[in-house]
Design a protein around this motif. Structure first.
Motif, mmCIF file in Angstrom:
data_model
loop_
_atom_site.group_PDB
_atom_site.id
_atom_site.type_symbol
_atom_site.label_atom_id
_atom_site.label_comp_id
_atom_site.label_asym_id
_atom_site.label_seq_id
_atom_site.Cartn_x
_atom_site.Cartn_y
_atom_site.Cartn_z
ATOM 1 N N VAL A 16 0.877 -1.108 0.004
ATOM 2 C CA VAL A 16 0.046 0.036 -0.110
ATOM 3 C C VAL A 16 0.941 1.272 0.037
ATOM 4 C CG1 VAL A 16 -1.637 1.385 1.368
ATOM 5 C CG2 VAL A 16 -2.236 -1.185 0.987
ATOM 6 N N PHE A 17 1.905 1.162 0.781
ATOM 7 C CA PHE A 17 2.776 2.578 0.878
ATOM 8 C C PHE A 17 3.627 2.762 -0.390
ATOM 9 C CE2 PHE A 17 2.686 2.079 5.511
ATOM 10 C CZ PHE A 17 1.896 3.281 5.730
ATOM 11 N N GLU A 18 3.856 1.469 -1.268
ATOM 12 C CA GLU A 18 4.661 1.482 -2.190
ATOM 13 C C GLU A 18 3.873 2.234 -3.548
ATOM 14 O OE1 GLU A 18 7.903 0.907 -3.227
ATOM 15 O OE2 GLU A 18 8.356 0.883 -1.224
ATOM 16 N N ILE A 19 2.464 1.644 -3.384
ATOM 17 C CA ILE A 19 1.481 2.091 -4.403
ATOM 18 C C ILE A 19 1.229 3.835 -4.200
ATOM 19 C CG2 ILE A 19 -0.948 2.087 -5.034
ATOM 20 C CD1 ILE A 19 -0.700 -0.900 -4.617
ATOM 21 N N ALA A 20 1.149 4.106 -2.952
ATOM 22 C CA ALA A 20 0.843 5.554 -2.594
ATOM 23 C C ALA A 20 2.258 6.606 -3.064
ATOM 24 C CB ALA A 20 0.804 5.856 -1.008
#
Length: 100
Positions: A16-20
């Protein structure tokens, strides 16, 4: 992104953080291109300047996608964003103040 076989909560949270981070990296050049395109269009509101503005926005979006994918394949988008916003000069000052 690094492919891991773990299926625990931390893997999904990292994803999720990588996508954000990927979205943030894409938005920066896209918004710069859109701002320049809007500036050109607002100066002379014709169909030609509208096409130029849309083209500059598209170029910014493509450059953002290329940059984000390159960073994603490397160490990751979060590492890139944290390195960009780091302040090593301030860290050195803090260490010097602690030593005094």
């Amino acid at each position: 992104m690094k492919k891991e076989t773990k299926k625990d909560g931390f893997y999904y949270l990292e994803l999720v953080f990588e996508i954000a981070g990927w979205v943030l990296i894409v938005l920066s050049p896209a918004l710069i291109g859109a701002a320049i395109g809007a500036f050109i269009y607002m100066g002379n509101q014709t169909i030609d300047t509208l096409i130029i503005g849309i083209f500059l926005t598209f170029v910014g979006l493509v450059l953002g996608i290329v940059l984000a994918n390159k960073q994603c394949e490397g160490k990751g988008t979060i590492h890139f964003l944290s390195r960009v916003s780091a302040t090593p000069d301030l860290d050195k000052q803090t260490e010097e103040e602690i030593e005094k």
